[in-house]
Write an enzyme that holds these catalytic residues in place. Structure first.
Site, PDB file in Angstrom:
ATOM      1  N   ARG A 162     -33.018 -33.098  14.727  1.00 15.30           N
ATOM      2  CA  ARG A 162     -33.309 -31.695  15.105  1.00 15.30           C
ATOM      3  C   ARG A 162     -34.651 -31.225  14.525  1.00 15.30           C
ATOM      4  NH1 ARG A 162     -29.362 -32.722  17.834  1.00 15.30           N
ATOM      5  NH2 ARG A 162     -27.758 -31.234  18.446  1.00 15.30           N
ATOM      6  N   SER A 237     -25.234 -24.982  18.946  1.00 17.37           N
ATOM      7  CA  SER A 237     -25.062 -25.067  17.495  1.00 17.37           C
ATOM      8  C   SER A 237     -25.974 -24.043  16.819  1.00 17.37           C
ATOM      9  CB  SER A 237     -25.459 -26.450  16.980  1.00 17.37           C
ATOM     10  OG  SER A 237     -24.767 -27.457  17.648  1.00 17.37           O
ATOM     11  N   GLU A 333     -30.133 -23.697  12.922  1.00 14.62           N
ATOM     12  CA  GLU A 333     -30.861 -24.530  13.889  1.00 14.62           C
ATOM     13  C   GLU A 333     -31.613 -23.609  14.848  1.00 14.62           C
ATOM     14  OE1 GLU A 333     -29.434 -26.334  17.675  1.00 14.62           O
ATOM     15  OE2 GLU A 333     -28.994 -28.003  16.349  1.00 14.62           O
TER      16      GLU A 333
HETATM   17  N1  EPU Z   1     -15.574 -30.056  13.347  1.00 15.01           N
HETATM   18  C1  EPU Z   1     -14.576 -29.263  12.826  1.00 15.01           C
HETATM   19  N2  EPU Z   1     -14.426 -27.998  13.314  1.00 15.01           N
HETATM   20  C2  EPU Z   1     -15.195 -27.503  14.294  1.00 15.01           C
HETATM   21  C3  EPU Z   1     -16.216 -28.307  14.830  1.00 15.01           C
HETATM   22  C4  EPU Z   1     -16.403 -29.567  14.332  1.00 15.01           C
HETATM   23  O1  EPU Z   1     -13.853 -29.662  11.938  1.00 15.01           O
HETATM   24  O2  EPU Z   1     -14.978 -26.357  14.681  1.00 15.01           O
HETATM   25  C5  EPU Z   1     -15.767 -31.407  12.806  1.00 15.01           C
HETATM   26  C6  EPU Z   1     -14.840 -32.453  13.352  1.00 15.01           C
HETATM   27  O3  EPU Z   1     -14.456 -33.286  12.282  1.00 15.01           O
HETATM   28  C7  EPU Z   1     -15.681 -33.268  14.308  1.00 15.01           C
HETATM   29  C8  EPU Z   1     -17.026 -33.155  13.647  1.00 15.01           C
HETATM   30  O4  EPU Z   1     -17.063 -31.852  13.089  1.00 15.01           O
HETATM   31  O5  EPU Z   1     -15.258 -34.578  14.389  1.00 15.01           O
HETATM   32  C9  EPU Z   1     -18.195 -33.290  14.595  1.00 15.01           C
HETATM   33  O6  EPU Z   1     -18.043 -32.384  15.677  1.00 15.01           O
HETATM   34  P1  EPU Z   1     -18.768 -32.639  17.087  1.00 15.01           P
HETATM   35  O7  EPU Z   1     -18.556 -34.040  17.502  1.00 15.01           O
HETATM   36  O8  EPU Z   1     -18.364 -31.551  18.001  1.00 15.01           O
HETATM   37  O9  EPU Z   1     -20.295 -32.544  16.723  1.00 15.01           O
HETATM   38  P2  EPU Z   1     -21.089 -31.501  15.845  1.00 15.01           P
HETATM   39  O10 EPU Z   1     -21.605 -32.183  14.634  1.00 15.01           O
HETATM   40  O11 EPU Z   1     -20.282 -30.281  15.662  1.00 15.01           O
HETATM   41  C10 EPU Z   1     -23.366 -32.118  17.049  1.00 15.01           C
HETATM   42  C11 EPU Z   1     -24.537 -31.366  17.637  1.00 15.01           C
HETATM   43  C12 EPU Z   1     -24.173 -30.800  18.999  1.00 15.01           C
HETATM   44  C13 EPU Z   1     -23.796 -31.969  19.908  1.00 15.01           C
HETATM   45  C14 EPU Z   1     -22.594 -32.697  19.251  1.00 15.01           C
HETATM   46  C15 EPU Z   1     -22.160 -33.909  20.030  1.00 15.01           C
HETATM   47  C16 EPU Z   1     -25.722 -30.520  15.684  1.00 15.01           C
HETATM   48  C17 EPU Z   1     -26.103 -29.325  14.879  1.00 15.01           C
HETATM   49  N3  EPU Z   1     -24.931 -30.294  16.733  1.00 15.01           N
HETATM   50  O12 EPU Z   1     -22.333 -31.163  16.840  1.00 15.01           O
HETATM   51  O13 EPU Z   1     -25.335 -30.178  19.544  1.00 15.01           O
HETATM   52  O14 EPU Z   1     -23.449 -31.522  21.199  1.00 15.01           O
HETATM   53  O15 EPU Z   1     -22.972 -33.142  17.920  1.00 15.01           O
HETATM   54  O16 EPU Z   1     -23.058 -34.951  19.847  1.00 15.01           O
HETATM   55  O17 EPU Z   1     -26.149 -31.623  15.362  1.00 15.01           O
HETATM   56  C18 EPU Z   1     -26.469 -28.127  19.957  1.00 15.01           C
HETATM   57  O18 EPU Z   1     -27.380 -28.557  19.267  1.00 15.01           O
HETATM   58  O19 EPU Z   1     -26.519 -26.995  20.527  1.00 15.01           O
HETATM   59  C19 EPU Z   1     -25.254 -28.923  20.106  1.00 15.01           C
HETATM   60  C20 EPU Z   1     -24.182 -28.446  20.717  1.00 15.01           C
END
Ligand code: EPU
Length: 337
Positions: A162, A237, A333
């Site tokens: 990012r 995000s 972000e």
């Molecule tokens: N999780 C929770 N609670 C929540 C959300 C997430 O416990 O409400 C935990 C879970 O353990 C889950 C882990 O977080 O397994 C990861 O969640 P997720 O796979 O949804 O990914 P993320 O880290 O929350 C990142 C990107 C997203 C992207 C997803 C999928 C960042 C800041 N965000 O989210 O990007 O779509 O991975 O690859 O790195 C964006 O930038 O707008 C965005 C949506």
């Protein structure tokens, strides 16, 4: 070129925040963009792309320049790959669909990310195991001061999680006007390792996925977890996932043995901010017309007519609480204006 006065920016930011721009102009060509930048009556200028990564907290005094350059073309191709160029004002997801229609592979895991192509390199957008940098070749950018064009190759962009040169050394100095990607024409790489994609493809009964199937799977996952900005204002995000020293993570595990993490390097791990926010009790919390999304705690939402400053205050409360509970700082972000 038509400079409008006192325009609401509500349709131009995916958070749907209603703030006024004193002066606003949409530009559809490079010469037009250059002549707008030369206007001496407006010393301060704000460049607006898809408005998908910003939180507007006050009226904008600067001249808002909406970059609306359009066009997608194949620059060159051989039997195995194609170089595709998109102008900055193309909507990212529509560009991904254009590529999939041509059966060009590479961007399918990044389907349905809000925003425009021109802003995609700034924060090196990414999703489901793929980042923009994996397919980026170069971008053209206009120097705001000299009005000269510069081509940035991948190395010069200094891409990171990012992050890129456009958020660091080159911040506020350039407008990206077009981007070139290298995409596969056959021998597509099917990146289905991300748990949620595998499960979704199984649900869809797809055993041998095409790049179009992967895109469909990603769209389904995103639609189930992330609010549609056309219905509920949001900027995806709101926070970055913090990268912390392995030592600190081990200490965190003592009190929170279920804390998830991804390895970043030998000494560092990334902790999902969504998990921290959920654990801190914010997931699904609403405060009148704004709050934290019920399916993904990383996303702050505007249920209608929320003020940017209220959402900003909520984000600060979340940051403070996370720090107090976990001793971890989380950064936004989204750009706060
Ligand atoms: N999780 C929770 N609670 C929540 C959300 C997430 O416990 O409400 C935990 C879970 O353990 C889950 C882990 O977080 O397994 C990861 O969640 P997720 O796979 O949804 O990914 P993320 O880290 O929350 C990142 C990107 C997203 C992207 C997803 C999928 C960042 C800041 N965000 O989210 O990007 O779509 O991975 O690859 O790195 C964006 O930038 O707008 C965005 C949506």
């Amino acid at each position: 070129m038509h400079i409008k006065s006192n325009i609401s920016l509500k349709p131009y930011n995916t958070f749907g925040i209603d703030v006024m721009a004193k002066h606003f102009v949409s530009v559809t060509s490079l010469p037009e963009l250059k002549s707008v930048l030369k206007l001496e009556d407006f010393p301060e200028k704000l460049i607006l792309g898809g408005g998908s990564n910003m939180l507007l907290t006050k009226p904008i005094e600067a001249l808002v320049i909406h970059v609306d350059l359009k066009g997608i073309s194949i620059v060159s191709e051989d039997s195995s790959s194609a170089m595709v160029k998109s102008e900055a004002g193309e909507n990212w997801h529509e560009f991904v669909l254009w590529c999939l229609h041509k059966d060009f592979g590479g961007l399918e895991n990044m389907s349905l990310i809000p925003g425009n192509v021109g802003t995609s390199p700034i924060q090196n957008i990414g999703a489901y195991g793929v980042e923009l940098k994996d397919h980026f070749v170069s971008c053209e950018a206009l120097n705001l001061e000299t009005l000269e064009m510069k081509t940035f190759n991948k190395e010069e962009c200094a891409f990171d999680y990012r992050n890129s040169i456009f958020k660091q050394k080159a911040k506020g100095k350039y407008i990206i006007t077009s981007v070139i990607f290298k995409l596969t024409k056959n021998n597509h790489q099917f990146r289905t390792n991300y748990g949620a994609i595998k499960t979704q493809l199984e649900t869809m009964n797809v055993k041998d996925p095409t790049i179009q199937d992967i895109s469909k799977a990603v769209i389904s996952i995103r639609e189930s977890k992330l609010p549609d900005p056309k219905k509920i204002g949001n900027s995806g995000s709101f926070f970055k996932n913090p990268v912390i020293p392995l030592e600190d993570f081990k200490a965190l595990l003592i009190n929170f043995p279920d804390a998830p993490s991804y390895i970043v390097s030998k000494n560092e791990v990334k902790v999902p901010a969504g998990w921290l926010i959920e654990k801190a009790g914010f997931k699904g919390k609403t405060f009148g017309n704004y709050g934290v999304h019920k399916n993904q705690a990383l996303v702050l939402v505007n249920y209608g007519d929320a003020k940017g400053e209220n959402i900003l205050a909520l984000s600060k409360l979340i940051q403070k609480t996370i720090y107090r509970i976990f001793n971890i700082s989380i950064e936004t972000e989204v750009n706060i204006l």
